[in-house]
Scaffold this motif. Structure first.
Motif, short mmCIF file in Angstrom:
data_model
loop_
_atom_site.label_atom_id
_atom_site.label_comp_id
_atom_site.label_asym_id
_atom_site.label_seq_id
_atom_site.Cartn_x
_atom_site.Cartn_y
_atom_site.Cartn_z
N ALA A 88 -3.09 -0.31 -3.63
CA ALA A 88 -2.77 -1.74 -3.57
C ALA A 88 -3.93 -2.57 -3.05
O ALA A 88 -4.08 -3.73 -3.42
N ASP A 89 -4.79 -1.98 -2.22
CA ASP A 89 -5.94 -2.74 -1.70
C ASP A 89 -7.18 -2.60 -2.57
O ASP A 89 -8.26 -3.05 -2.21
N GLY A 90 -7.02 -1.95 -3.76
CA GLY A 90 -8.12 -1.89 -4.72
C GLY A 90 -8.99 -0.65 -4.66
O GLY A 90 -9.92 -0.51 -5.45
N LYS A 91 -8.71 0.26 -3.76
CA LYS A 91 -9.53 1.48 -3.66
C LYS A 91 -9.19 2.43 -4.80
O LYS A 91 -8.03 2.69 -5.09
N PRO A 92 -10.22 2.98 -5.48
CA PRO A 92 -9.95 3.94 -6.56
C PRO A 92 -9.32 5.21 -6.01
O PRO A 92 -9.73 5.72 -4.96
N GLU A 127 5.48 9.18 -5.44
CA GLU A 127 6.50 8.26 -4.93
C GLU A 127 6.02 6.82 -4.79
O GLU A 127 6.36 6.11 -3.86
N LEU A 128 5.15 6.42 -5.73
CA LEU A 128 4.69 5.03 -5.79
C LEU A 128 5.19 4.43 -7.11
O LEU A 128 5.59 5.14 -8.02
N GLU A 129 5.13 3.12 -7.21
CA GLU A 129 5.53 2.42 -8.42
C GLU A 129 4.26 1.90 -9.10
O GLU A 129 3.45 1.23 -8.48
N PRO A 130 4.08 2.23 -10.38
CA PRO A 130 2.89 1.76 -11.09
C PRO A 130 2.99 0.28 -11.48
O PRO A 130 4.06 -0.21 -11.81
N SER A 162 0.81 -1.22 0.00
CA SER A 162 0.00 0.00 0.00
C SER A 162 0.84 1.27 0.00
O SER A 162 0.38 2.30 -0.48
N GLU A 163 2.04 1.21 0.48
CA GLU A 163 2.91 2.39 0.51
C GLU A 163 3.89 2.40 -0.66
O GLU A 163 4.70 3.31 -0.77
N GLN A 164 3.83 1.38 -1.54
CA GLN A 164 4.80 1.29 -2.63
C GLN A 164 4.18 1.20 -4.02
O GLN A 164 4.80 1.62 -4.99
N ILE A 165 2.99 0.65 -4.14
CA ILE A 165 2.44 0.30 -5.45
C ILE A 165 1.06 0.92 -5.66
O ILE A 165 0.25 0.98 -4.74
N ALA A 166 0.81 1.36 -6.88
CA ALA A 166 -0.53 1.74 -7.32
C ALA A 166 -0.80 1.00 -8.63
O ALA A 166 0.10 0.87 -9.47
#
Length: 73
Positions: A44-48, A66-69, A21-25
Motif C-alpha cells: 500500500a505504501d508503494g514498496k515492490p 490474505e490481502l485484497e488486490p 498496508s495490512e489489507q491491500i496490495a
C-alpha cells in the motif's frame, strides 16, 4: 443541549502512508530489468513486493497472503 460536534485531526504523514498496508496490495504492469513485461505487486505504501506473469496469478498470490488486490493503471 450536548455538543455533538465531531473534530477531525490530521494524520501524521507516517500514519497516512501506512493506511491499507495490512489489507491491500496494488497490481500494475511493469517492465523488468531484462526488458520483459510482468505484473508488479506493490504494498500500500508503494514498496515492490513481487512480480507475476499475469494479473490473475498476481491476484491469486495477493489473496494467498490474505490481502485484497487493487489494480493501478
Amino acid at each position: 443541549m450536548e455538543n455533538n460536534e465531531v473534530v477531525f485531526k490530521p494524520l501524521a504523514e507516517e500514519a497516512f502512508l501506512s493506511l491499507g498496508s495490512e489489507q491491500i496490495a496494488y497490481v500494475k504492469a511493469i517492465n523488468l530489468p531484462d526488458g520483459a513485461h510482468a505484473i508488479g505487486i506493490f504494498s500500500a505504501d508503494g514498496k515492490p513486493m513481487a512480480a507475476a506473469p499475469s494479473v490473475e496469478i498476481a491476484q491469486a498470490l495477493i489473496r494467498q497472503h490474505e490481502l485484497e488486490p487493487a489494480l493501478v493503471h
